[in-house]
Design a protein around this motif. Structure first.
Motif, short mmCIF file in Angstrom:
data_model
loop_
_atom_site.label_atom_id
_atom_site.label_comp_id
_atom_site.label_asym_id
_atom_site.label_seq_id
_atom_site.Cartn_x
_atom_site.Cartn_y
_atom_site.Cartn_z
N VAL A 159 0.85 -1.19 0.00
CA VAL A 159 0.00 0.00 0.00
C VAL A 159 0.89 1.25 0.00
N GLU A 160 0.78 2.00 -1.08
CA GLU A 160 1.57 3.23 -1.17
C GLU A 160 0.98 4.30 -0.25
N PRO A 161 1.78 4.82 0.66
CA PRO A 161 1.25 5.87 1.54
C PRO A 161 0.96 7.14 0.75
N SER A 162 -0.14 7.80 1.08
CA SER A 162 -0.48 9.06 0.41
C SER A 162 0.32 10.20 1.02
N LEU A 163 0.99 10.93 0.17
CA LEU A 163 1.83 12.02 0.64
C LEU A 163 1.02 13.31 0.73
N PRO A 164 1.16 14.05 1.83
CA PRO A 164 0.42 15.31 1.95
C PRO A 164 0.93 16.33 0.93
N VAL A 165 0.01 17.11 0.41
CA VAL A 165 0.39 18.16 -0.53
C VAL A 165 1.05 19.30 0.24
N PRO A 166 2.31 19.59 -0.10
CA PRO A 166 2.99 20.65 0.67
C PRO A 166 2.34 22.00 0.44
N ARG A 167 2.30 22.77 1.51
CA ARG A 167 1.77 24.13 1.43
C ARG A 167 2.84 25.09 1.90
N ILE A 168 3.20 26.05 1.06
CA ILE A 168 4.28 26.95 1.43
C ILE A 168 3.83 27.90 2.53
N SER A 169 4.76 28.31 3.36
CA SER A 169 4.46 29.32 4.37
C SER A 169 4.53 30.68 3.71
N LEU A 170 4.02 31.68 4.39
CA LEU A 170 3.89 33.01 3.81
C LEU A 170 5.22 33.56 3.31
N PHE A 171 6.28 33.36 4.09
CA PHE A 171 7.56 33.96 3.72
C PHE A 171 8.59 32.95 3.23
N SER A 172 8.14 31.76 2.84
CA SER A 172 9.09 30.77 2.36
C SER A 172 9.65 31.13 0.99
N HIS A 173 8.96 32.00 0.27
CA HIS A 173 9.44 32.40 -1.05
C HIS A 173 9.67 33.91 -1.13
N VAL A 174 9.99 34.51 0.01
CA VAL A 174 10.30 35.93 0.04
C VAL A 174 11.54 36.19 -0.81
N ARG A 175 11.46 37.24 -1.63
CA ARG A 175 12.60 37.61 -2.45
C ARG A 175 13.08 38.99 -2.04
N TRP A 176 14.32 39.06 -1.56
CA TRP A 176 14.85 40.33 -1.09
C TRP A 176 15.06 41.32 -2.23
N GLN A 177 15.15 40.80 -3.48
CA GLN A 177 15.29 41.73 -4.60
C GLN A 177 14.03 42.56 -4.79
N ASP A 178 12.87 42.07 -4.29
CA ASP A 178 11.65 42.88 -4.34
C ASP A 178 11.81 44.12 -3.47
N LEU A 179 12.40 43.93 -2.29
CA LEU A 179 12.64 45.05 -1.38
C LEU A 179 13.63 46.03 -1.99
N ALA A 180 14.73 45.50 -2.54
CA ALA A 180 15.77 46.36 -3.13
C ALA A 180 15.24 47.11 -4.34
N ALA A 181 14.44 46.43 -5.17
CA ALA A 181 13.89 47.07 -6.36
C ALA A 181 12.91 48.17 -6.00
#
Length: 330
Positions: free
Chosen positions: A10-32
């Motif tokens: 039986v293949e275990p079902s993997l949970p669908v990952p959900r990103i946190s709010l700041f997991s993809h923060v880009r500092w270039q947005d701040l600099a720009a």
């Protein structure tokens, strides 16, 4: 050893990952955002100064019931000539330090928060198209966070822009003989000393209403880009030409500015050190009684002359800085 039946695994079902709010923060947005805000403000500050002086001038538009002690201008060019005549070119740059600091911080934090929230809504997939309601929500949340950080800087900017040459004021201008500020830090210190924390957050209420301005602007800008790219059958995050960014930025800004401008007049009058109002309601009542609906649109012409090229510079710098590491989709 007995063979294992394929049906027994039986293949275990993997949970669908959900990103946190700041997991993809880009500092270039701040600099720009900071870069765009600083450059555009240095170029266009004189128009902002004139706009603020028009906004707070209670001189009658349709009524003479409200006396004024401030310098009077017949229009944008007359205001510029008058200021240069009295204070030289430097006079057009009163309040430029907090304006540069405020614009840089505001655009930096705004783009930083906005893109973090938008990225969260897209679950990390920049090619996923969002609806206008989500663009407005992301912009509103980013606007509130940014305003709470930067409101004291805007109070200092307004007060320094309204620091008139005392020797050249009309006679009897006792009401304008108020605190003199040597610069942004001195203004912040004196405001806190004499008015407390509430003084640094004057104009916050209309400023929060002004969050709707940013929400409308970003919604219109994002929708224009999305619809245009969908028409061309390319991904929604496809890089556009400089002129396309400029056109969409200008259209979205004029739309948002015209729809929400009165809140800026109310905010400027609350932040003005020369007048004391009990709150937003009194500003609205006094402006309506003395100047009618036109009073809520004082300074609109220099404002549009200021913000239209301003927003074009900001968005052009931002888009090019944040697309440097992206390759256009084929």
């Amino acid at each position: 050893m007995a063979p294992i039946s394929s049906h027994s695994v039986v293949e275990p079902s993997l949970p669908v990952p959900r990103i946190s709010l700041f997991s993809h923060v880009r500092w270039q947005d701040l600099a720009a955002g900071v870069s765009g805000g600083v450059v555009s403000t240095l170029v266009l500050h004189p128009l902002d100064l004139i706009k603020v002086r028009f906004q707070v001038n209670e001189g009658p538009v349709g009524s003479s019931s409200i006396p004024t002690e401030r310098p009077q201008y017949r229009g944008t060019l007359d205001a510029a000539r008058s200021i240069i005549r009295q204070n030289g070119i430097r006079g057009l740059y009163q309040g430029v330090t907090p304006n540069v600091a405020g614009a840089g911080a505001s655009w930096g934090f705004y783009f930083f928060f906005y893109n973090a929230i938008k990225n969260y809504m897209q679950n990390g997939d920049a090619t996923q198209a969002l609806g206008p309601e989500k663009h407005m929500l992301a912009a509103a949340e980013a606007g509130v966070a940014t305003l709470l950080i930067t409101n004291p800087i805007w109070v200092a900017k307004t007060r320094l822009c309204l620091q008139y040459d005392q020797a050249r004021l009309p006679s009897g201008s006792a009401a304008l003989q108020t605190h003199q500020y040597r610069g942004m830090v001195d203004c912040l210190v004196k405001t806190y000393k004499f008015e407390g924390l509430r003084g640094l957050y004057k104009g916050l209420t209309p400023g929060l209403f002004g969050v709707s301005h940013g929400s409308l602007q970003f919604m219109a800008y994002e929708e224009l880009k999305k619809q245009y790219n969908q028409y061309r059958n390319v991904p929604v995050n496809y890089k556009l030409s400089s002129w396309e960014y400029i056109a969409f930025a200008a259209l979205s800004k004029v739309f948002a500015a015209t729809a929400t401008y009165p809140y800026q007049v109310v905010r400027s009058r609350l932040q003005d050190q020369h007048r004391q109002y009990s709150g937003v309601k009194e500003v609205i009542r006094m402006t309506w009684r003395g100047e009618g609906w036109r009073g809520f649109f004082k300074g609109l012409s220099p404002y549009l002359c200021h913000v239209t090229p301003n927003i074009c510079i900001v968005f052009l710098i931002y888009e090019h800085m944040t697309h440097n590491n992206r390759t256009p989709a084929s």
